[in-house]
Design an enzyme around this catalytic site. Sequence first.
Site, PDB file in Angstrom:
ATOM      1  N   TYR A  48       0.846  -1.183   0.000  1.00  0.00           N
ATOM      2  CA  TYR A  48       0.000   0.000   0.000  1.00  0.00           C
ATOM      3  C   TYR A  48       0.886   1.239   0.000  1.00  0.00           C
ATOM      4  O   TYR A  48       1.921   1.278   0.663  1.00  0.00           O
ATOM      5  CB  TYR A  48      -0.913  -0.002   1.228  1.00  0.00           C
ATOM      6  CG  TYR A  48      -1.821   1.198   1.313  1.00  0.00           C
ATOM      7  CD1 TYR A  48      -2.837   1.382   0.379  1.00  0.00           C
ATOM      8  CD2 TYR A  48      -1.655   2.152   2.310  1.00  0.00           C
ATOM      9  CE1 TYR A  48      -3.668   2.499   0.441  1.00  0.00           C
ATOM     10  CE2 TYR A  48      -2.491   3.258   2.380  1.00  0.00           C
ATOM     11  CZ  TYR A  48      -3.488   3.427   1.447  1.00  0.00           C
ATOM     12  OH  TYR A  48      -4.314   4.525   1.508  1.00  0.00           O
ATOM     13  N   ASP A  62      -0.851  15.843   5.921  1.00  0.00           N
ATOM     14  CA  ASP A  62      -1.739  15.148   4.982  1.00  0.00           C
ATOM     15  C   ASP A  62      -3.014  15.957   4.782  1.00  0.00           C
ATOM     16  O   ASP A  62      -4.086  15.588   5.255  1.00  0.00           O
ATOM     17  CB  ASP A  62      -2.054  13.754   5.533  1.00  0.00           C
ATOM     18  CG  ASP A  62      -2.949  12.944   4.605  1.00  0.00           C
ATOM     19  OD1 ASP A  62      -2.935  13.225   3.383  1.00  0.00           O
ATOM     20  OD2 ASP A  62      -3.660  12.048   5.097  1.00  0.00           O
ATOM     21  N   ASP A  89      -2.982   5.640  -2.673  1.00  0.00           N
ATOM     22  CA  ASP A  89      -3.955   6.632  -2.229  1.00  0.00           C
ATOM     23  C   ASP A  89      -3.908   7.822  -3.190  1.00  0.00           C
ATOM     24  O   ASP A  89      -2.897   8.515  -3.276  1.00  0.00           O
ATOM     25  CB  ASP A  89      -3.566   7.063  -0.811  1.00  0.00           C
ATOM     26  CG  ASP A  89      -4.466   8.115  -0.211  1.00  0.00           C
ATOM     27  OD1 ASP A  89      -5.378   8.595  -0.906  1.00  0.00           O
ATOM     28  OD2 ASP A  89      -4.244   8.478   0.964  1.00  0.00           O
ATOM     29  N   ASP A  91      -6.018  10.394  -2.984  1.00  0.00           N
ATOM     30  CA  ASP A  91      -6.721  11.498  -2.324  1.00  0.00           C
ATOM     31  C   ASP A  91      -8.076  11.764  -3.005  1.00  0.00           C
ATOM     32  O   ASP A  91      -8.853  10.848  -3.185  1.00  0.00           O
ATOM     33  CB  ASP A  91      -5.855  12.752  -2.291  1.00  0.00           C
ATOM     34  CG  ASP A  91      -4.733  12.644  -1.258  1.00  0.00           C
ATOM     35  OD1 ASP A  91      -4.808  11.770  -0.383  1.00  0.00           O
ATOM     36  OD2 ASP A  91      -3.781  13.434  -1.340  1.00  0.00           O
ATOM     37  N   HIS A 116      -7.363   4.464  -4.719  1.00  0.00           N
ATOM     38  CA  HIS A 116      -8.662   4.834  -4.157  1.00  0.00           C
ATOM     39  C   HIS A 116      -8.811   6.346  -4.178  1.00  0.00           C
ATOM     40  O   HIS A 116      -7.845   7.102  -4.063  1.00  0.00           O
ATOM     41  CB  HIS A 116      -8.883   4.249  -2.761  1.00  0.00           C
ATOM     42  CG  HIS A 116      -7.914   4.677  -1.702  1.00  0.00           C
ATOM     43  ND1 HIS A 116      -7.959   5.904  -1.103  1.00  0.00           N
ATOM     44  CD2 HIS A 116      -6.900   4.002  -1.108  1.00  0.00           C
ATOM     45  CE1 HIS A 116      -7.008   5.982  -0.183  1.00  0.00           C
ATOM     46  NE2 HIS A 116      -6.342   4.854  -0.173  1.00  0.00           N
ATOM     47  N   GLU A 118     -11.363   9.512  -2.702  1.00  0.00           N
ATOM     48  CA  GLU A 118     -12.273   9.763  -1.582  1.00  0.00           C
ATOM     49  C   GLU A 118     -13.280  10.861  -1.873  1.00  0.00           C
ATOM     50  O   GLU A 118     -13.183  11.562  -2.891  1.00  0.00           O
ATOM     51  CB  GLU A 118     -11.467  10.091  -0.323  1.00  0.00           C
ATOM     52  CG  GLU A 118     -10.649  11.356  -0.437  1.00  0.00           C
ATOM     53  CD  GLU A 118      -9.518  11.397   0.572  1.00  0.00           C
ATOM     54  OE1 GLU A 118      -9.478  12.354   1.363  1.00  0.00           O
ATOM     55  OE2 GLU A 118      -8.678  10.483   0.570  1.00  0.00           O
ATOM     56  N   CYS A 126      -6.847  14.171   7.027  1.00  0.00           N
ATOM     57  CA  CYS A 126      -6.604  12.770   7.342  1.00  0.00           C
ATOM     58  C   CYS A 126      -7.930  12.133   7.740  1.00  0.00           C
ATOM     59  O   CYS A 126      -8.741  12.733   8.443  1.00  0.00           O
ATOM     60  CB  CYS A 126      -5.601  12.660   8.483  1.00  0.00           C
ATOM     61  SG  CYS A 126      -5.454  10.992   9.167  1.00  0.00           S
ATOM     62  N   ARG A 161     -13.326   5.505  -1.678  1.00  0.00           N
ATOM     63  CA  ARG A 161     -13.283   5.687  -0.226  1.00  0.00           C
ATOM     64  C   ARG A 161     -14.359   6.681   0.181  1.00  0.00           C
ATOM     65  O   ARG A 161     -14.529   7.728  -0.463  1.00  0.00           O
ATOM     66  CB  ARG A 161     -11.905   6.211   0.193  1.00  0.00           C
ATOM     67  CG  ARG A 161     -11.845   6.665   1.642  1.00  0.00           C
ATOM     68  CD  ARG A 161     -10.451   7.085   2.031  1.00  0.00           C
ATOM     69  NE  ARG A 161     -10.479   8.208   2.946  1.00  0.00           N
ATOM     70  CZ  ARG A 161      -9.407   8.780   3.490  1.00  0.00           C
ATOM     71  NH1 ARG A 161      -8.198   8.312   3.198  1.00  0.00           N
ATOM     72  NH2 ARG A 161      -9.523   9.814   4.304  1.00  0.00           N
ATOM     73  N   GLU A 191     -13.926   4.585   5.609  1.00  0.00           N
ATOM     74  CA  GLU A 191     -12.936   5.102   6.544  1.00  0.00           C
ATOM     75  C   GLU A 191     -13.504   5.302   7.940  1.00  0.00           C
ATOM     76  O   GLU A 191     -14.671   5.660   8.120  1.00  0.00           O
ATOM     77  CB  GLU A 191     -12.389   6.430   6.014  1.00  0.00           C
ATOM     78  CG  GLU A 191     -11.288   7.061   6.856  1.00  0.00           C
ATOM     79  CD  GLU A 191     -10.012   6.240   6.922  1.00  0.00           C
ATOM     80  OE1 GLU A 191     -10.061   5.108   7.462  1.00  0.00           O
ATOM     81  OE2 GLU A 191      -8.967   6.725   6.451  1.00  0.00           O
ATOM     82  N   ASN A 213      -8.910  -0.183   7.173  1.00  0.00           N
ATOM     83  CA  ASN A 213      -7.714   0.614   7.441  1.00  0.00           C
ATOM     84  C   ASN A 213      -7.321   0.459   8.907  1.00  0.00           C
ATOM     85  O   ASN A 213      -7.966   1.003   9.786  1.00  0.00           O
ATOM     86  CB  ASN A 213      -7.981   2.083   7.118  1.00  0.00           C
ATOM     87  CG  ASN A 213      -6.784   2.968   7.390  1.00  0.00           C
ATOM     88  OD1 ASN A 213      -5.681   2.494   7.655  1.00  0.00           O
ATOM     89  ND2 ASN A 213      -6.993   4.272   7.326  1.00  0.00           N
TER      90      ASN A 213
END
Length: 311
Positions: A48, A62, A89, A91, A116, A118, A126, A161, A191, A213
């Site tokens: 990952y 982040d 990721d 974002d 992924h 989101e 985060c 996500r 999440e 996660n």
Amino acid sequence: MLTSTMTPAAKRVALRKALVPGAAAQMPGAFNPLSAKLIEEKGFDGVYVSGAVLANDLGLPDVGLTTLTEVAARAGQIARMTNLPALVDADTGFGEPMNVARTIQELEHAGLSGCHIEDQFNPKRCGHLDGKNMVDLETATKRIRAAAEARIDENFLIMARTDLRAVEGLAAAIDRAKALVDAGADAIFPEALRSLEEFEAVCTAVDVPVLANMTEFGKSELFTRDQLAAAGVAVVIYPVTLLRSAMGAAERVLEDIRDNGTQEASVPEMLTRARLYELVDYEAYNQWDTGIFNFEVPSLDIASNARTLHD
């Protein structure tokens, strides 16, 4: 040596095969290419690449400050060093639907197996922090639809996500997950779930693989692989675990040097020279150019040469 011996296309097929509900395939987060090799060596199912880790490694929080170019380049470096599939990721997709489409193709060209995207506003937070701002359903589904339509390799995994659990509750998160699947998501990343029952509820509600996660210091308890498998989870990530471990060790040895004037007390905890050479496969480079391989690699037999190994 040098690079993966599997093509990106083959690794994408492998990722698809690994994402079986109830398998709880484990994918630790790599913070650099060498750590990806270590993950593979230890027998894990995949690698990952965390957006938080990429940002933190640049000294940034982040909060959506990294660019597509930075993420694709570093994630590509990591993916090329292992035969394991790498999930990255992405974002919020780095912009509007057209930008999301380009993001997918850049990540494909970089050799990633999937990503992924989101449903937060950009700049994002985060996933385990409070005060997240969520986009509406239309915006969220447009992102996923654009991603699914833009991919070149049909096996490149599009994971959606949703951070809605922490803002509007589990039922709203499940409704959104279903809509994201309808928009083309191949898998769902819910999440900040709070219990095994919540993971089970999401796994039951959607007919695609679900990710868990297991990040430290977050909203979710650190459940075991067996517990998550029983709940129906297909894949488990440990996004920042290796970075936190490495930085914790670095902080301790720096304090040792500062306080004691030497790192001697910390040496037993370090990766030995021989082990490092083994990881970077020094010996294999001999077949390419004996001019650069003109020394003897230290033996892993620490009993016979302990001091040399720690150099």
